[in-house]
Design an enzyme around this catalytic site. Structure first.
Site, short mmCIF file in Angstrom:
data_model
loop_
_atom_site.label_atom_id
_atom_site.label_comp_id
_atom_site.label_asym_id
_atom_site.label_seq_id
_atom_site.Cartn_x
_atom_site.Cartn_y
_atom_site.Cartn_z
N THR A 14 28.31 -31.11 8.58
CA THR A 14 27.30 -31.48 7.58
C THR A 14 27.50 -32.89 7.04
O THR A 14 26.53 -33.61 6.78
CB THR A 14 27.36 -30.50 6.39
OG1 THR A 14 27.08 -29.20 6.88
CG2 THR A 14 26.35 -30.84 5.33
N ASP A 58 27.90 -29.53 15.41
CA ASP A 58 28.00 -28.56 14.34
C ASP A 58 29.24 -27.73 14.71
O ASP A 58 29.43 -27.36 15.87
CB ASP A 58 26.75 -27.67 14.34
CG ASP A 58 26.75 -26.68 13.19
OD1 ASP A 58 25.83 -26.75 12.36
OD2 ASP A 58 27.65 -25.81 13.14
N SER A 59 30.10 -27.44 13.74
CA SER A 59 31.38 -26.82 14.10
C SER A 59 31.23 -25.40 14.62
O SER A 59 32.20 -24.82 15.10
CB SER A 59 32.36 -26.88 12.92
OG SER A 59 32.04 -25.93 11.95
N THR A 277 45.67 -8.06 7.28
CA THR A 277 44.80 -7.34 6.33
C THR A 277 43.43 -7.98 6.26
O THR A 277 43.30 -9.20 6.40
CB THR A 277 45.41 -7.29 4.92
OG1 THR A 277 44.46 -6.65 4.05
CG2 THR A 277 45.71 -8.67 4.36
N1 ASP Z 1 27.23 -25.89 9.96
C1 ASP Z 1 28.08 -26.93 9.46
C2 ASP Z 1 29.27 -27.07 10.37
O1 ASP Z 1 30.20 -26.33 10.26
C3 ASP Z 1 28.49 -26.66 8.06
C4 ASP Z 1 29.35 -27.73 7.41
O2 ASP Z 1 29.67 -28.74 7.97
O3 ASP Z 1 29.71 -27.56 6.25
O4 ASP Z 1 29.28 -27.93 11.22
#
Ligand code: ASP
Length: 341
Positions: A14, A58-59, A277
């Site tokens: 993001t 995007d991750s 857990t």
């Molecule tokens: N969807 C985004 C990602 O993980 C969310 C973020 O960066 O906060 O790339």
């Protein structure tokens, strides 16, 4: 005193996204533009260079190939820089950062992961503070040595040990939590380093980068009603070598005969099962309840207070480096990078 040299590694997320008006969704954009949006970086008392993934992502699209790519960038630049800041999407940041903590053995320089909940161009963005303070932490030295000599995750005024973190909020700026370990650095009017919480400084040993990760692993979260068919099909997944079992409370699971028999058979055939857990805090205490005695007896690995993110990446790492069947349980149950108490 010489200025610290910091390398920024941009993978996406993001922090560097813009709205794609055609699809009305956020998409990664060019890194050079991202840096132009933070002129404040020029005011920091350190020299900053940057490298970017060719295609920032995007991750949610992260995988082990990307993890190796990040490790290689750090390894290739290790001698030239005093610290590294990895810009990464928050969704899978805890997984990547945990993986990197295992992949980078003998790390004696800071590797700080950060990102943001709002893009850098947004008026109310949290990106600037996260990025600027991450760079400052990566540049911290004492008597010519890096203060932080481990993989950390900085978000919303706190540096946490990366392999202790979990993303807990998709809305709040405070998106990460480390339930079982205290913060390494707190950022207020001053940067407060909690020295007693940091991994002890190492005698200069050469950095060892482990690039072989085995992704023949899985995670199974228990829920009341989980059926025999589901368990059976997961345990008979072709090639499966390791499974993180997210159990209840302090490591408890059903004691019905079919459960016990299936797990027994799987462990006997060599599957590495780790008990963690599904609670956010605390950990597994084998045998505390009758409902974990059977797991203890069949030598299921005790994950203690490890997070699921650290457990799955530790499994990939230990399987990847070829840890022997004989030692696997004891090696896993040993804290390698401060990931368990
Ligand atoms: N969807 C985004 C990602 O993980 C969310 C973020 O960066 O906060 O790339």
């Amino acid at each position: 005193m010489a200025k610290s040299n910091i390398l920024l590694i941009y993978t996406g997320g993001t922090i560097g996204m813009v709205k794609d008006y055609a699809s009305d969704s956020l998409k990664a954009f060019n890194f050079k533009k991202l840096l132009q949006r933070i002129p404040e970086l020029n005011q920091l008392d350190c020299a900053i260079d940057s490298v970017s993934f060719k295609e920032p992502i995007d991750s949610s699209n992260m995988n082990t190939v990307h993890w190796v790519q990040i490790a290689e960038i750090i390894a290739e630049n290790y001698d030239r820089y005093d610290g590294f800041v990895v810009l990464h999407g928050s969704d899978t940041m805890s997984y990547t950062a945990s993986a990197l903590s295992f992949m980078l053995e003998n790390l004696s320089k800071p590797v700080i992961f950060t990102g943001s909940q709002l893009p850098i161009g947004d008026l109310r963005t949290d990106a600037k503070e996260n990025l600027i303070t991450s760079v400052q932490i990566a540049a911290l030295t004492e008597k010519g040595k890096a203060v932080v000599q481990e993989v950390g995750l900085y978000f919303e005024y706190k540096l946490l040990r990366a392999n202790r973190t979990t993303k807990i909020n998709a809305e709040h700026f405070e998106a990460f939590q480390s339930m079982n370990y205290t913060p390494l650095v707190s950022s207020g009017v001053h940067l407060k380093v909690h020295k007693e919480a940091l991994l002890p400084r190492k005698r200069q040993k050469k950095l060892k980068v482990h690039k072989s990760l085995d992704s023949n692993v899985g995670i199974l979260k228990l829920f009341p009603g989980l059926g025999q068919n589901l368990l059976q099909s997961i345990l008979s997944t072709p090639g499966l070598k390791g499974l993180v079992l997210e159990t209840y409370g302090s490591g408890n699971a059903p004691t019905e005969t079919w459960w016990t028999e299936m797990l027994k058979k799987a462990t006997a055939s060599g599957l590495k099962i780790v008990n963690v857990t599904q609670c956010a805090g605390g950990g597994v205490i084998p045998g505390q309840y009758e409902t974990s005695v059977h797991l203890k007896k069949m030598k299921i690995i005790n994950g203690g207070d490890i997070t699921t993110e650290a457990a799955i990446t530790k499994l990939m790492y230990l399987l990847g480096v070829g840890t022997s069947d004989k030692t696997f349980k004891s090696v896993f149950e040993t804290s390698l990078r401060g990931e368990m108490s």
